[in-house]
Design a protein around this motif. Sequence first.
Motif, PDB file in Angstrom:
ATOM      1  N   GLY A  52       0.833  -1.195   0.000  1.00 41.38           N
ATOM      2  CA  GLY A  52       0.000   0.000   0.000  1.00 41.38           C
ATOM      3  C   GLY A  52       0.863   1.240   0.000  1.00 41.38           C
ATOM      4  N   TYR A  53       0.226   2.385  -0.115  1.00 43.69           N
ATOM      5  CA  TYR A  53       0.965   3.637  -0.123  1.00 43.69           C
ATOM      6  C   TYR A  53       1.637   3.886   1.217  1.00 43.69           C
ATOM      7  CZ  TYR A  53       0.042   5.599  -4.639  1.00 43.69           C
ATOM      8  OH  TYR A  53       0.072   5.843  -5.984  1.00 43.69           O
ATOM      9  N   THR A  54       2.711   4.644   1.167  1.00 43.35           N
ATOM     10  CA  THR A  54       3.354   5.105   2.387  1.00 43.35           C
ATOM     11  C   THR A  54       2.329   5.913   3.172  1.00 43.35           C
ATOM     12  OG1 THR A  54       5.529   5.116   1.421  1.00 43.35           O
ATOM     13  CG2 THR A  54       5.186   6.626   3.231  1.00 43.35           C
ATOM     14  N   ASN A  55       2.299   5.670   4.480  1.00 45.37           N
ATOM     15  CA  ASN A  55       1.381   6.378   5.370  1.00 45.37           C
ATOM     16  C   ASN A  55      -0.026   5.773   5.424  1.00 45.37           C
ATOM     17  OD1 ASN A  55       2.253   8.270   7.092  1.00 45.37           O
ATOM     18  ND2 ASN A  55       1.296   9.999   6.052  1.00 45.37           N
ATOM     19  N   SER A  56      -0.255   4.681   4.677  1.00 47.66           N
ATOM     20  CA  SER A  56      -1.592   4.088   4.721  1.00 47.66           C
ATOM     21  C   SER A  56      -1.800   3.324   6.034  1.00 47.66           C
ATOM     22  CB  SER A  56      -1.784   3.146   3.526  1.00 47.66           C
ATOM     23  OG  SER A  56      -0.815   2.115   3.547  1.00 47.66           O
ATOM     24  N   GLY A  57      -0.687   2.981   6.703  1.00 45.40           N
ATOM     25  CA  GLY A  57      -0.808   2.294   7.990  1.00 45.40           C
ATOM     26  C   GLY A  57      -0.295   0.862   7.990  1.00 45.40           C
ATOM     27  N   LYS A  58       0.567   0.537   7.044  1.00 48.60           N
ATOM     28  CA  LYS A  58       1.081  -0.838   6.949  1.00 48.60           C
ATOM     29  C   LYS A  58       1.817  -1.265   8.218  1.00 48.60           C
ATOM     30  CE  LYS A  58       3.489   0.129   3.286  1.00 48.60           C
ATOM     31  NZ  LYS A  58       3.048   1.533   3.197  1.00 48.60           N
ATOM     32  N   THR A  59       2.752  -0.417   8.655  1.00 46.55           N
ATOM     33  CA  THR A  59       3.552  -0.775   9.821  1.00 46.55           C
ATOM     34  C   THR A  59       2.677  -0.856  11.075  1.00 46.55           C
ATOM     35  OG1 THR A  59       5.463   0.280   8.812  1.00 46.55           O
ATOM     36  CG2 THR A  59       5.606  -0.131  11.161  1.00 46.55           C
ATOM     37  N   THR A  60       1.758   0.079  11.202  1.00 48.05           N
ATOM     38  CA  THR A  60       0.843   0.068  12.351  1.00 48.05           C
ATOM     39  C   THR A  60       0.008  -1.207  12.352  1.00 48.05           C
ATOM     40  OG1 THR A  60       0.709   2.463  12.103  1.00 48.05           O
ATOM     41  CG2 THR A  60      -0.900   1.431  13.575  1.00 48.05           C
ATOM     42  N   LEU A  61      -0.448  -1.604  11.162  1.00 50.33           N
ATOM     43  CA  LEU A  61      -1.275  -2.802  11.058  1.00 50.33           C
ATOM     44  C   LEU A  61      -0.476  -4.053  11.428  1.00 50.33           C
ATOM     45  CD1 LEU A  61      -4.049  -3.981  10.245  1.00 50.33           C
ATOM     46  CD2 LEU A  61      -3.082  -4.386   7.980  1.00 50.33           C
ATOM     47  N   ARG A 133      -5.277   0.390   2.534  1.00 45.78           N
ATOM     48  CA  ARG A 133      -5.632   1.708   1.998  1.00 45.78           C
ATOM     49  C   ARG A 133      -5.997   2.662   3.122  1.00 45.78           C
ATOM     50  NH1 ARG A 133     -10.370   0.996  -2.044  1.00 45.78           N
ATOM     51  NH2 ARG A 133     -10.158   3.257  -2.099  1.00 45.78           N
ATOM     52  N   ASP A 134      -5.499   3.890   2.992  1.00 47.69           N
ATOM     53  CA  ASP A 134      -5.933   4.956   3.904  1.00 47.69           C
ATOM     54  C   ASP A 134      -7.187   5.550   3.271  1.00 47.69           C
ATOM     55  OD1 ASP A 134      -6.454   7.310   5.207  1.00 47.69           O
ATOM     56  OD2 ASP A 134      -4.415   8.133   5.005  1.00 47.69           O
ATOM     57  N   ILE A 135      -8.348   5.152   3.791  1.00 46.19           N
ATOM     58  CA  ILE A 135      -9.577   5.580   3.121  1.00 46.19           C
ATOM     59  C   ILE A 135      -9.918   7.048   3.421  1.00 46.19           C
ATOM     60  CG2 ILE A 135     -10.737   3.398   2.604  1.00 46.19           C
ATOM     61  CD1 ILE A 135     -11.757   5.263   5.654  1.00 46.19           C
ATOM     62  N   THR A 136      -9.114   7.699   4.241  1.00 44.72           N
ATOM     63  CA  THR A 136      -9.346   9.126   4.468  1.00 44.72           C
ATOM     64  C   THR A 136      -8.488   9.984   3.531  1.00 44.72           C
ATOM     65  OG1 THR A 136      -7.583   9.421   6.113  1.00 44.72           O
ATOM     66  CG2 THR A 136      -9.714   8.634   6.917  1.00 44.72           C
ATOM     67  N   LYS A 170      -7.982   3.264   8.881  1.00 42.63           N
ATOM     68  CA  LYS A 170      -8.253   4.578   9.486  1.00 42.63           C
ATOM     69  C   LYS A 170      -9.749   4.897   9.550  1.00 42.63           C
ATOM     70  CE  LYS A 170      -3.689   6.281   8.100  1.00 42.63           C
ATOM     71  NZ  LYS A 170      -2.822   7.433   7.867  1.00 42.63           N
ATOM     72  N   VAL A 171     -10.580   3.863   9.676  1.00 42.44           N
ATOM     73  CA  VAL A 171     -12.025   4.121   9.732  1.00 42.44           C
ATOM     74  C   VAL A 171     -12.420   4.859  11.004  1.00 42.44           C
ATOM     75  CG1 VAL A 171     -12.695   2.190   8.244  1.00 42.44           C
ATOM     76  CG2 VAL A 171     -12.516   1.840  10.707  1.00 42.44           C
ATOM     77  N   ASP A 172     -11.507   4.903  11.989  1.00 40.04           N
ATOM     78  CA  ASP A 172     -11.801   5.681  13.202  1.00 40.04           C
ATOM     79  C   ASP A 172     -11.946   7.167  12.888  1.00 40.04           C
ATOM     80  OD1 ASP A 172      -8.743   6.826  14.115  1.00 40.04           O
ATOM     81  OD2 ASP A 172      -8.794   5.057  12.845  1.00 40.04           O
ATOM     82  N   LEU A 173     -11.405   7.600  11.745  1.00 40.00           N
ATOM     83  CA  LEU A 173     -11.444   9.022  11.395  1.00 40.00           C
ATOM     84  C   LEU A 173     -12.710   9.413  10.632  1.00 40.00           C
ATOM     85  CD1 LEU A 173      -7.712   9.557  10.312  1.00 40.00           C
ATOM     86  CD2 LEU A 173      -8.773  10.122  12.514  1.00 40.00           C
ATOM     87  N   THR A 174     -13.507   8.431  10.253  1.00 38.01           N
ATOM     88  CA  THR A 174     -14.741   8.769   9.541  1.00 38.01           C
ATOM     89  C   THR A 174     -15.913   8.191  10.316  1.00 38.01           C
ATOM     90  OG1 THR A 174     -14.878   6.738   8.278  1.00 38.01           O
ATOM     91  CG2 THR A 174     -13.542   8.493   7.324  1.00 38.01           C
ATOM     92  N   ALA A 184     -13.852  -5.797   0.872  1.00 41.94           N
ATOM     93  CA  ALA A 184     -12.984  -4.984   1.719  1.00 41.94           C
ATOM     94  C   ALA A 184     -13.375  -5.092   3.187  1.00 41.94           C
ATOM     95  CB  ALA A 184     -13.044  -3.538   1.270  1.00 41.94           C
ATOM     96  N   LEU A 185     -12.376  -4.952   4.053  1.00 39.28           N
ATOM     97  CA  LEU A 185     -12.615  -5.015   5.484  1.00 39.28           C
ATOM     98  C   LEU A 185     -12.304  -3.660   6.104  1.00 39.28           C
ATOM     99  CD1 LEU A 185     -10.940  -8.408   5.635  1.00 39.28           C
ATOM    100  CD2 LEU A 185     -13.073  -8.032   6.846  1.00 39.28           C
ATOM    101  N   ALA A 186     -13.239  -3.135   6.893  1.00 39.70           N
ATOM    102  CA  ALA A 186     -13.033  -1.853   7.567  1.00 39.70           C
ATOM    103  C   ALA A 186     -12.225  -2.079   8.836  1.00 39.70           C
ATOM    104  CB  ALA A 186     -14.384  -1.226   7.893  1.00 39.70           C
ATOM    105  N   VAL A 187     -11.138  -1.335   8.963  1.00 36.83           N
ATOM    106  CA  VAL A 187     -10.194  -1.569  10.056  1.00 36.83           C
ATOM    107  C   VAL A 187      -9.685  -0.246  10.613  1.00 36.83           C
ATOM    108  CG1 VAL A 187      -7.770  -2.299  10.418  1.00 36.83           C
ATOM    109  CG2 VAL A 187      -9.380  -3.862   9.317  1.00 36.83           C
ATOM    110  N   SER A 188      -9.396  -0.231  11.903  1.00 36.55           N
ATOM    111  CA  SER A 188      -8.545   0.828  12.430  1.00 36.55           C
ATOM    112  C   SER A 188      -7.339   0.138  13.058  1.00 36.55           C
ATOM    113  CB  SER A 188      -9.275   1.678  13.474  1.00 36.55           C
ATOM    114  OG  SER A 188      -8.310   2.470  14.155  1.00 36.55           O
ATOM    115  N   ALA A 189      -6.226   0.183  12.343  1.00 35.95           N
ATOM    116  CA  ALA A 189      -5.012  -0.467  12.843  1.00 35.95           C
ATOM    117  C   ALA A 189      -4.583   0.183  14.150  1.00 35.95           C
ATOM    118  CB  ALA A 189      -3.900  -0.361  11.811  1.00 35.95           C
ATOM    119  N   LEU A 190      -4.801   1.485  14.228  1.00 39.04           N
ATOM    120  CA  LEU A 190      -4.358   2.233  15.399  1.00 39.04           C
ATOM    121  C   LEU A 190      -5.167   1.878  16.640  1.00 39.04           C
ATOM    122  CD1 LEU A 190      -2.241   4.405  16.049  1.00 39.04           C
ATOM    123  CD2 LEU A 190      -4.041   6.108  15.753  1.00 39.04           C
TER     124      LEU A 190
END
Length: 273
Positions: A52-61, A133-136, A170-174, A184-190
């Motif tokens: 995924g893109y940088t900053n999408s949350g790969k490492t956090t996940l 994916r960072d859906i935000t 990043k579904v916690d942000l929406t 697709a699965l809705a996730v908040s890695a954080l």
Amino acid sequence: MGSGETFLETQNRVLKERELKIRNALEKLRRKRALLRAQRRKCEFPIVSVMGYTNSGKTTLIKALTGEAGLQPRDQLFATLDITAHAGYLPSHMAVIYVDTIGFLTDLPHNLVESFSATLEEVAYSDLIVHVRDITHPETILQKATVLSVLRNLNLPSHLLDSIVEVHNKVDLTERYKPTEENALAVSALHGYGLEELKQEIEKKILTATGKKILTVNINLEGPQLSWLYKEATVQEVEVMPEDGRARVKVIISSSAFGRYKNLFPNSEIFIS
Ligand SMILES: Nc1nc2c(ncn2[C@@H]2O[C@H](COP(=O)(O)OP(=O)(O)O)[C@@H](O)[C@H]2O)c(=O)[nH]1
Ligand SMILES: [Mg+2]
């Protein structure tokens, strides 16, 4: 500027240095990946490439899926180039290795795109791709298209392309996010939201990809079944029933080993979970 160098010359030199640095990092990455591949052949743990893109949350996940405290999420190019692998457990206790792949960059210098793709070729040796994916992100749809198009150009085995697990992070942000994509699965890695469902999905797809099944078999403790299973499959749980000299054994087993088991022990009781 000093020593008679013009501004343009200085700028060129700086760019060249930056390019060299990225090239070296990519080369190092490629060597590390080859090493990982060799190790993996030896230990036979399924490999999950997290893309995924940088900053999408790969490492956090990956951190959330493996509980690794040492992993540091960072918003930086060179954090992106540092490839790491971490072991995690799926719901049935199966171990898998998550590979934190190089992130897609919005501003990757054009002449480096090729080296970048070459680095990704190793993805072909994984058992499953998880696309984060960072859906935000305002360009999330374009980003998805780019990732898929790069993946398609890598000549990956079709089962890898067809089984991609898409994570909407990043579904916690929406508010009350619901993916429009079916798979697709809705996730908040954080915040650890949606991870159990994600692990189940990964397990299901890993079992399909590796041709393995999870079974519980009822065996006679005096017979050879238990030691056979220890040798030919991965024993997960043994529940002994002392009063009747039997045990229920939960195993992860390949289709071929399962075939042999049924031939060797035709009368055994098998429960497929
Ligand atoms: N709000 C929110 N932020 C997240 C989530 N996942 C990751 N982040 C943040 O997004 C940034 C990039 O995350 P990182 O894991 O480094 O992304 P990577 O470049 O894909 O590895 C960090 O600041 C994370 O804390 C999430 O689910 N929700
Ligand atoms: Mg990262």
